[in-house]
Design a protein around this motif. Structure first.
Motif: not given
Length: 246
Positions: A99-109, A232-241
């Motif tokens: 879930e975190g990976l999916v939300y983080g991937s979509l967060l910027g868009l 938190a993981f979604a936010h962190g994964f977005y920063d990594v991207l």
């Protein structure tokens, strides 16, 4: 329970919102963040993380030791409780990771679409300072990016948003929906603004402020609906991207 019978499956949605599950889910990322700071020997640190450490430092040596022992005791208690609940939690942490990976991937868009009326011209990291570009080592940078997102969610969603929601809901008696919306908007506004505060803050740019504000709204919604760990993981994964894409 009869011998040989498997325990009932966990209710995934409710289990992922429980505080012990969220804390255990976040522990590895916080540890990774601290290890990356040690490995890189960098003076750069996420502001939210630095705030937490500064606040703890004001307690003095004895106070800091007491807090450390308390936290370790709570974590040990949570681990012991989770061991007994392990059969029910099978697949829960993996699902939170996905879930975190999916939300983080979509967060910027999502944030870019919402902020389009402000003519956003470029993507910006939510939690990683530009000065981190000088750090050496990709692994250290990625660890710092992930940890930065986790610390910011702990401060702005776990403490600020939840505190505002609790005050409005139980202190003033506001209905649940109104309390949630006000807490999300207020915490997102402060979250975006803190990046521009102080002598080390970024110069104010309306489009960048708007992007972070709408990202904060999205993360606030994830926090209230799905819990702190996934947000938190979604936010962190977005920063990594964002860091990988530079």
């Amino acid at each position: 329970m009869p011998r040989g019978r498997q325990p009932p499956p966990a209710d995934y949605l409710s289990r992922t919102r429980e505080l012990p599950v969220n804390l255990l889910f976040l522990v590895p990322w916080i540890v990774l963040y601290e290890l990356c700071l040690l490995a890189s020997r960098s003076p750069v640190e996420n502001a939210a993380g630095a705030w937490v450490k500064t606040l703890l430092a004001t307690l003095g040596r004895d106070g800091l030791l007491a807090v450390g022992l308390l936290v370790c005791g709570l974590l040990c208690m949570i681990v012991l409780l989770r061991i007994r609940e392990a059969p029910r939690d099978r697949g829960v942490y993996g699902g939170m990771l996905v879930e975190g990976l999916v939300y983080g991937s979509l967060l910027g868009l999502v944030a870019k679409v919402l902020a389009s009326r402000f003519a956003l011209g470029h993507m910006v990291p939510l939690g990683v300072a530009d000065s981190m570009e000088g750090l050496r080592g990709t692994v250290e940078q990625l660890g710092l990016a992930l940890g930065a997102g986790v610390f910011e969610e702990l401060v702005f969603r776990g403490l600020l948003l939840l505190g505002l929601f609790t005050l409005l809901r139980h202190g003033i008696g506001t209905d649940r929906v109104t309390a949630g919306l006000v807490a999300i908007v207020a915490s997102a506004w402060i979250f975006s603004g803190y990046h521009h505060w102080g002598p080390g803050g970024e110069p104010y740019v309306a489009s960048v402020f708007a992007f972070r504000f709408w990202a904060g709204v999205a993360l606030g919604g994830i926090f209230l609906v799905r819990g702190l760990g996934i947000a938190a993981f979604a936010h962190g994964f977005y920063d990594v991207l964002v860091m990988v894409g530079r």
